[in-house]
Design a protein around this motif. Structure first.
Motif, PDB file in Angstrom:
ATOM      1  N   GLY A  15      32.242 110.838 -16.065  1.00  0.00           N
ATOM      2  CA  GLY A  15      33.537 111.400 -15.683  1.00  0.00           C
ATOM      3  C   GLY A  15      34.489 110.288 -15.301  1.00  0.00           C
ATOM      4  O   GLY A  15      34.101 109.128 -15.185  1.00  0.00           O
ATOM      5  N   GLY A  16      35.746 110.608 -15.099  1.00  0.00           N
ATOM      6  CA  GLY A  16      36.749 109.589 -14.774  1.00  0.00           C
ATOM      7  C   GLY A  16      37.005 108.679 -15.965  1.00  0.00           C
ATOM      8  O   GLY A  16      36.626 108.988 -17.098  1.00  0.00           O
ATOM      9  N   CYS A  17      37.635 107.522 -15.709  1.00  0.00           N
ATOM     10  CA  CYS A  17      37.951 106.590 -16.800  1.00  0.00           C
ATOM     11  C   CYS A  17      36.759 105.661 -17.039  1.00  0.00           C
ATOM     12  O   CYS A  17      36.383 104.893 -16.154  1.00  0.00           O
ATOM     13  N   PRO A  18      36.151 105.715 -18.235  1.00  0.00           N
ATOM     14  CA  PRO A  18      34.949 104.909 -18.481  1.00  0.00           C
ATOM     15  C   PRO A  18      35.210 103.407 -18.380  1.00  0.00           C
ATOM     16  O   PRO A  18      34.340 102.651 -17.934  1.00  0.00           O
ATOM     17  N   ILE A  19      36.398 102.968 -18.760  1.00  0.00           N
ATOM     18  CA  ILE A  19      36.689 101.531 -18.700  1.00  0.00           C
ATOM     19  C   ILE A  19      36.854 101.098 -17.247  1.00  0.00           C
ATOM     20  O   ILE A  19      36.270 100.109 -16.807  1.00  0.00           O
ATOM     21  N   ALA A 112      37.741  92.402 -22.194  1.00  0.00           N
ATOM     22  CA  ALA A 112      36.553  92.459 -23.055  1.00  0.00           C
ATOM     23  C   ALA A 112      36.062  93.899 -23.223  1.00  0.00           C
ATOM     24  O   ALA A 112      35.618  94.289 -24.306  1.00  0.00           O
ATOM     25  N   THR A 113      36.141  94.689 -22.167  1.00  0.00           N
ATOM     26  CA  THR A 113      35.666  96.073 -22.231  1.00  0.00           C
ATOM     27  C   THR A 113      36.561  96.910 -23.154  1.00  0.00           C
ATOM     28  O   THR A 113      36.066  97.705 -23.953  1.00  0.00           O
ATOM     29  N   VAL A 114      37.870  96.696 -23.038  1.00  0.00           N
ATOM     30  CA  VAL A 114      38.785  97.432 -23.922  1.00  0.00           C
ATOM     31  C   VAL A 114      38.514  97.053 -25.379  1.00  0.00           C
ATOM     32  O   VAL A 114      38.437  97.917 -26.259  1.00  0.00           O
ATOM     33  N   GLU A 115      38.343  95.741 -25.623  1.00  0.00           N
ATOM     34  CA  GLU A 115      38.067  95.296 -27.003  1.00  0.00           C
ATOM     35  C   GLU A 115      36.772  95.904 -27.530  1.00  0.00           C
ATOM     36  O   GLU A 115      36.710  96.371 -28.672  1.00  0.00           O
ATOM     37  N   ALA A 116      35.741  95.904 -26.687  1.00  0.00           N
ATOM     38  CA  ALA A 116      34.444  96.455 -27.113  1.00  0.00           C
ATOM     39  C   ALA A 116      34.580  97.940 -27.437  1.00  0.00           C
ATOM     40  O   ALA A 116      34.015  98.442 -28.415  1.00  0.00           O
ATOM     41  N   MET A 142      46.041 100.586 -23.560  1.00  0.00           N
ATOM     42  CA  MET A 142      45.457  99.331 -24.060  1.00  0.00           C
ATOM     43  C   MET A 142      44.603  99.607 -25.301  1.00  0.00           C
ATOM     44  O   MET A 142      44.640  98.875 -26.292  1.00  0.00           O
ATOM     45  N   LEU A 143      43.836 100.682 -25.227  1.00  0.00           N
ATOM     46  CA  LEU A 143      42.948 101.047 -26.328  1.00  0.00           C
ATOM     47  C   LEU A 143      43.756 101.428 -27.574  1.00  0.00           C
ATOM     48  O   LEU A 143      43.458 101.008 -28.692  1.00  0.00           O
ATOM     49  N   LEU A 144      44.789 102.199 -27.326  1.00  0.00           N
ATOM     50  CA  LEU A 144      45.646 102.644 -28.424  1.00  0.00           C
ATOM     51  C   LEU A 144      46.278 101.438 -29.139  1.00  0.00           C
ATOM     52  O   LEU A 144      46.271 101.353 -30.365  1.00  0.00           O
ATOM     53  N   ARG A 145      46.780 100.494 -28.329  1.00  0.00           N
ATOM     54  CA  ARG A 145      47.394  99.291 -28.908  1.00  0.00           C
ATOM     55  C   ARG A 145      46.380  98.510 -29.740  1.00  0.00           C
ATOM     56  O   ARG A 145      46.718  97.946 -30.766  1.00  0.00           O
TER      57      ARG A 145
END
Ligand code: ZN
Ligand code: ZN
Length: 227
Positions: A15-19, A112-116, A142-145
């Motif tokens: 739950g919540g934001c995984p990143i 790094a987490t967003v990139e992964a 960030m993910l969308l970008r």
């Protein structure tokens, strides 16, 4: 799926934001390592001195962590901060806060987490859709970008899923508010009660620390203080 993918998949279950959750866990572990292993390490002391005791977020978090863990207690933090205080006393003129090294570390982990996540989004998106997780605004963007340019269809699906999650969240929050009405026919469900926390997290994320961007630093300190 590889180890990184597995840890992302695990984070989706919470739950919540995984990143946010993964970055916050990393921050907690870094602080624990400092407290357990390094209060007397000259390299670590140097980093604390350079940051003049670190940013307020990390300084207080370190103290809080030490005091709330009976295996730690205040000694290690006292050793570290007495050293910073003495350094400040001896060099009052030249002392000005440098960068907080924990902020820098956390920021690297966040990137790094967003990139992964972006690299594995094709495999993870269905799971995200089914999960109770809701990406916070910052990490969603960030993910969308990260995927928008090369995989526009994937980005469009992410947009759609995110919107649906937020819509459902809003519904739960409204039901939670309605449950306070004396005419309410039933008490709020667990999901409705939790929607306040999840909603807050979706908007502002979890409270981990990260470096200020160049723009933020300028606004706060003015150009002359930049290094
Ligand atoms: Zn987040
Ligand atoms: Zn910091």
């Amino acid at each position: 799926m590889d180890m990184v993918g597995i840890s992302l998949r695990e984070a989706l279950k919470g739950g919540g934001c995984p990143i946010c959750r993964l970055v916050e866990k990393f921050e907690d572990e870094e602080i624990e390592t400092i407290l357990y292993e390094h209060p007397n390490d000259p390299e670590v002391r140097k980093k604390f001195r350079e940051g003049l005791g670190l940013c307020p977020h990390h300084a207080w978090k370190i103290l809080h962590k030490a005091l709330s863990n009976p295996l730690l207690g205040p000694l290690g933090v006292a050793v570290i901060y007495e050293d910073v205080l003495r350094h400040y006393l001896e060099n009052p003129e030249e002392s000005r806060p440098g960068e907080c090294f924990l902020c820098r570390l956390v920021e690297g982990k966040e990137r790094a987490t967003v990139e992964a996540f972006a690299e594995r989004l094709e495999d993870l998106l269905d799971e995200y859709q089914r999960s109770p997780s809701v990406l916070c605004r910052r990490h969603y963007q960030m993910l969308l970008r990260a995927v928008e340019r090369e995989k526009p269809e994937l980005a469009a699906r992410l947009r759609e899923i995110q919107r649906e999650k937020l819509r459902k969240l809003d519904e739960l929050m409204r039901a939670f508010i309605d449950s306070f009405d004396y005419r309410a026919e039933r008490p709020a469900t667990k999901e409705e009660r939790e929607s306040l926390r999840v909603g807050l997290e979706a908007l502002v994320g979890r409270p981990f620390g990260r470096s200020e961007s160049e723009g933020e630093r300028k606004r706060k300190w003015g150009r002359w203080r930049l290094r």
